[in-house]
Design a protein around this motif. Sequence first.
Motif, PDB file in Angstrom:
ATOM      1  N   GLU A   3       0.495  50.852  46.187  1.00 43.24           N
ATOM      2  CA  GLU A   3       0.737  52.227  45.743  1.00 43.24           C
ATOM      3  C   GLU A   3      -0.551  53.033  45.619  1.00 43.24           C
ATOM      4  N   ARG A  45      11.798  55.022  48.620  1.00 41.73           N
ATOM      5  CA  ARG A  45      10.909  55.429  47.520  1.00 41.73           C
ATOM      6  C   ARG A  45      11.507  55.092  46.165  1.00 41.73           C
ATOM      7  N   ARG A  46      12.827  55.216  46.039  1.00 42.03           N
ATOM      8  CA  ARG A  46      13.472  54.831  44.788  1.00 42.03           C
ATOM      9  C   ARG A  46      13.257  53.354  44.496  1.00 42.03           C
ATOM     10  N   VAL A  49       9.554  52.854  43.435  1.00 44.13           N
ATOM     11  CA  VAL A  49       9.303  53.282  42.054  1.00 44.13           C
ATOM     12  C   VAL A  49       9.965  52.327  41.068  1.00 44.13           C
ATOM     13  N   ASN A 104       2.363  57.582  46.324  1.00 49.09           N
ATOM     14  CA  ASN A 104       1.888  58.733  45.539  1.00 49.09           C
ATOM     15  C   ASN A 104       2.721  59.987  45.794  1.00 49.09           C
ATOM     16  N   THR A 105       3.935  59.817  46.274  1.00 44.25           N
ATOM     17  CA  THR A 105       4.840  60.942  46.509  1.00 44.25           C
ATOM     18  C   THR A 105       6.054  60.787  45.601  1.00 44.25           C
ATOM     19  N   SER A 106       6.376  61.831  44.878  1.00 39.90           N
ATOM     20  CA  SER A 106       7.505  61.752  43.958  1.00 39.90           C
ATOM     21  C   SER A 106       8.822  61.923  44.714  1.00 39.90           C
ATOM     22  N   ILE A 107       9.868  61.381  44.131  1.00 43.18           N
ATOM     23  CA  ILE A 107      11.196  61.527  44.729  1.00 43.18           C
ATOM     24  C   ILE A 107      11.602  62.997  44.741  1.00 43.18           C
ATOM     25  N   ARG A 108      11.125  63.737  43.770  1.00 38.53           N
ATOM     26  CA  ARG A 108      11.440  65.174  43.713  1.00 38.53           C
ATOM     27  C   ARG A 108      10.919  65.904  44.943  1.00 38.53           C
ATOM     28  N   GLU A 109       9.719  65.555  45.372  1.00 37.80           N
ATOM     29  CA  GLU A 109       9.164  66.191  46.574  1.00 37.80           C
ATOM     30  C   GLU A 109       9.968  65.824  47.818  1.00 37.80           C
TER      31      GLU A 109
END
Length: 282
Positions: A94, A34-35, A38, A106-111
Amino acid sequence: MTEPVNILSSTMTTDALIQHRREIADLKQRIKNRRLQVLGLYGTPLAAIFTLLVWAGLKISFWLDSNTPSAVNNILGGGALLLGFAFAAQAILEFNEDFGLWKDRNTSIRELRLELSLAEERHILEARRRTPPPIDRQASYKERLPGEMARLRRESRHYRRVHLLMQWLLFVSSAAISAVTAWYDPPQPAKGVLIGLGFTVTLITAAAGYFKPRERAFNLQQTADSIEQNATAFELGIAPYNATEEAHNLELFATTVEALRADQRMREQQLDQPQQGQQQVI
């Protein structure tokens, strides 16, 4: 009947812990992917804009009153066009639901990090609930030691090769300085060669003194040999692992090996410190 039940319970415990480890490893890999996604999604348009700005800056600075060379136009224009296509493809992957190539779109790295933290917490709780007795953990620890010894020896060989490479470069560069000085009388091209060789000698000497590959290789090899010596003594049942109780031998073996590993980590920390700090520690 008790022994099959215990075996079945142990198998279920192992499978559950392995499943948790697989889940954690999968989440770590998803975070890495994911990094990159993004980074590509937001970095590609920035790179395209930067390429266009460089193109315009070169035009204004050097070819304001003339035509830009075709080679410059082809390189910068082609690069900007390629980056534009790459951004379009990543945006489609994406934001378009028809393609499922990106697993965490559509998923953040934070999640994902939150999911990883929860998975690690579940693994800790499950391991605590299903913790085997100490003798089983010590026996399992003994079985993991061959991999640890192989890692230590592998790192020792790596640092030894780095040390040998540095030494050979240092030898060749030092000898070449004298040879070039004796061979060439005029200042050029010997002057440039001497400057390069002198820079190489200085760089290698500084790197060897800072990273200390020879000392690291020696420490790693010494720790691996000590662990292997204790493992051999345990397998043969000789001192200090010649007690009648197997649990006592396992406990002593695990304690000794952990002390060796702790000593290795301490020596690595001392090597990472400056010379003055090492003298204070010693």
